[in-house]
Design a protein around this motif. Structure first.
Motif, PDB file in Angstrom:
ATOM      1  N   ASP A 156       0.720  -1.287   0.101  1.00 21.06           N
ATOM      2  CA  ASP A 156      -0.156  -0.159   0.188  1.00 21.06           C
ATOM      3  C   ASP A 156       0.841   1.432   0.039  1.00 21.06           C
ATOM      4  O   ASP A 156       0.489   2.120  -0.705  1.00 21.06           O
ATOM      5  N   VAL A 157       2.100   1.267   0.717  1.00 17.86           N
ATOM      6  CA  VAL A 157       2.804   2.414   0.704  1.00 17.86           C
ATOM      7  C   VAL A 157       3.487   2.611  -0.431  1.00 17.86           C
ATOM      8  O   VAL A 157       3.507   3.732  -0.957  1.00 17.86           O
ATOM      9  N   ILE A 158       4.073   1.523  -0.918  1.00 13.14           N
ATOM     10  CA  ILE A 158       4.993   1.900  -2.353  1.00 13.14           C
ATOM     11  C   ILE A 158       4.031   1.918  -3.475  1.00 13.14           C
ATOM     12  O   ILE A 158       3.981   2.602  -4.374  1.00 13.14           O
ATOM     13  N   GLY A 159       2.407   1.349  -3.415  1.00 10.80           N
ATOM     14  CA  GLY A 159       1.708   1.717  -4.371  1.00 10.80           C
ATOM     15  C   GLY A 159       1.309   2.993  -4.636  1.00 10.80           C
ATOM     16  O   GLY A 159       0.716   3.459  -5.738  1.00 10.80           O
ATOM     17  N   LYS A 160       1.504   3.943  -3.471  1.00 15.23           N
ATOM     18  CA  LYS A 160       1.152   5.421  -3.729  1.00 15.23           C
ATOM     19  C   LYS A 160       2.217   6.261  -4.581  1.00 15.23           C
ATOM     20  O   LYS A 160       1.919   7.261  -4.906  1.00 15.23           O
ATOM     21  N   LEU A 161       3.603   5.626  -4.856  1.00 16.05           N
ATOM     22  CA  LEU A 161       4.529   6.341  -5.607  1.00 16.05           C
ATOM     23  C   LEU A 161       4.075   6.437  -7.098  1.00 16.05           C
ATOM     24  O   LEU A 161       3.460   5.819  -7.853  1.00 16.05           O
ATOM     25  N   GLN A 162       4.310   7.852  -7.446  1.00 19.22           N
ATOM     26  CA  GLN A 162       4.065   8.271  -8.667  1.00 19.22           C
ATOM     27  C   GLN A 162       5.162   8.839  -9.574  1.00 19.22           C
ATOM     28  O   GLN A 162       5.151   9.251 -10.479  1.00 19.22           O
ATOM     29  N   TYR A 163       6.370   8.560  -9.016  1.00 22.41           N
ATOM     30  CA  TYR A 163       7.840   8.879  -9.485  1.00 22.41           C
ATOM     31  C   TYR A 163       8.519   7.701  -9.926  1.00 22.41           C
ATOM     32  O   TYR A 163       7.973   6.520  -9.500  1.00 22.41           O
ATOM     33  N   PRO A 164       9.325   7.740 -11.026  1.00 22.95           N
ATOM     34  CA  PRO A 164       9.939   6.921 -11.386  1.00 22.95           C
ATOM     35  C   PRO A 164      10.720   6.087 -10.324  1.00 22.95           C
ATOM     36  O   PRO A 164      11.358   6.538  -9.313  1.00 22.95           O
ATOM     37  N   MET A 165      10.922   4.613 -10.388  1.00 23.38           N
ATOM     38  CA  MET A 165      11.758   3.532  -9.354  1.00 23.38           C
ATOM     39  C   MET A 165      12.556   2.991 -10.365  1.00 23.38           C
ATOM     40  O   MET A 165      12.257   1.975 -11.221  1.00 23.38           O
ATOM     41  N   ILE A 166      13.939   3.362 -10.704  1.00 21.30           N
ATOM     42  CA  ILE A 166      14.945   2.892 -11.393  1.00 21.30           C
ATOM     43  C   ILE A 166      15.472   1.672 -10.938  1.00 21.30           C
ATOM     44  O   ILE A 166      15.856   1.744  -9.800  1.00 21.30           O
ATOM     45  N   GLY A 167      15.631   0.663 -11.812  1.00 24.56           N
ATOM     46  CA  GLY A 167      16.234  -0.639 -11.453  1.00 24.56           C
ATOM     47  C   GLY A 167      17.925  -0.484 -11.771  1.00 24.56           C
ATOM     48  O   GLY A 167      18.115   0.136 -13.008  1.00 24.56           O
ATOM     49  N   ASP A 168      18.731  -1.030 -11.069  1.00 23.49           N
ATOM     50  CA  ASP A 168      20.254  -0.849 -11.213  1.00 23.49           C
ATOM     51  C   ASP A 168      20.862  -2.099 -10.960  1.00 23.49           C
ATOM     52  O   ASP A 168      21.677  -2.116 -10.201  1.00 23.49           O
ATOM     53  N   PRO A 169      20.268  -3.235 -11.637  1.00 23.01           N
ATOM     54  CA  PRO A 169      20.872  -4.517 -11.344  1.00 23.01           C
ATOM     55  C   PRO A 169      22.476  -4.581 -11.843  1.00 23.01           C
ATOM     56  O   PRO A 169      23.023  -5.613 -11.450  1.00 23.01           O
ATOM     57  N   THR A 170      22.923  -3.816 -12.650  1.00 23.29           N
ATOM     58  CA  THR A 170      24.266  -3.746 -13.274  1.00 23.29           C
ATOM     59  C   THR A 170      25.119  -3.037 -12.230  1.00 23.29           C
ATOM     60  O   THR A 170      26.227  -2.920 -12.464  1.00 23.29           O
ATOM     61  N   TRP A 171      24.530  -2.222 -11.393  1.00 20.67           N
ATOM     62  CA  TRP A 171      25.122  -1.480 -10.243  1.00 20.67           C
ATOM     63  C   TRP A 171      25.807  -0.351 -10.992  1.00 20.67           C
ATOM     64  O   TRP A 171      26.930   0.558 -10.653  1.00 20.67           O
TER      65      TRP A 171
END
Length: 187
Positions: free
Chosen positions: A87-102
């Motif tokens: 529920d908390v993260i569900g309200k995010l409207q900004y981009p969530m960048i994945g950085d699996p390559t570091w």
């Protein structure tokens, strides 16, 4: 070497944003103010409190022309799963960048290589793509979006008013200082 006043290094990443996967690069940080907000990992403890706090204050950042990019070493798929189940993260409207390559964690010097995670790093980037604020805290210490807003306003003020500086605890509308020899020893 300090990252202050350095240009954001080139990167290409995928983010989860408003139900879609989007490409993000250093070019997206230019032309506006940006906050690059590193956190250790999805599905953890302190991280959702910080991201939720940013979400609660997101409209205030947007009014200042600031985009927020949260970043962890998780994938964009993991970001979507977290967004869909919390529920908390569900309200995010900004981009969530994945950085699996570091790549980003290395570029911003927040990688904890032995763990494959990022430190809690906050970076404010000006419209020229230069880093103006760097704050790194230990893993157990959560950050405050209201304090970040205050710092962003100060950075924007100084950027728009060359020759003026913002003293400690400065808030929008407070007096600033114009450094000169006349102030030496009088503050």
């Amino acid at each position: 070497m300090s990252l202050i006043n350095t240009e954001v290094k080139p990167f290409k990443a995928t983010a989860y944003h408003n139900g879609n996967f989007i490409d993000v690069s250093e070019a997206d940080l230019k032309g506006k103010w940006s906050v690059v907000f590193f956190y250790p990992a999805d599905f953890t403890f302190v991280c959702p409190t910080e991201l939720g706090d940013l979400a609660d204050n997101y409209e205030e950042f947007k009014k200042l022309g600031v985009e927020i990019y949260s970043v962890s070493t998780d994938t964009h798929f993991t970001h979507k799963a977290w967004h869909d189940t919390s529920d908390v993260i569900g309200k995010l409207q900004y981009p969530m960048i994945g950085d699996p390559t570091w790549t980003l964690a290395r570029n911003f010097d927040v990688l904890i290589e032995t763990d494959g995670l990022a430190d809690r790093g906050t970076f404010v980037v000006d419209p020229d793509g230069k880093i103006q604020i760097v704050e790194i805290t230990a893993g157990g210490i959560g950050r405050d979006a209201q304090e970040l807003l205050r710092k962003v306003k100060a950075a924007q003020y100084v950027h728009a008013h060359p020759g003026e500086v913002c003293p400690a605890k400065w808030k929008e509308g407070d007096e600033t200082l114009a450094p000169s020899i006349d102030l030496v020893g009088k503050i």
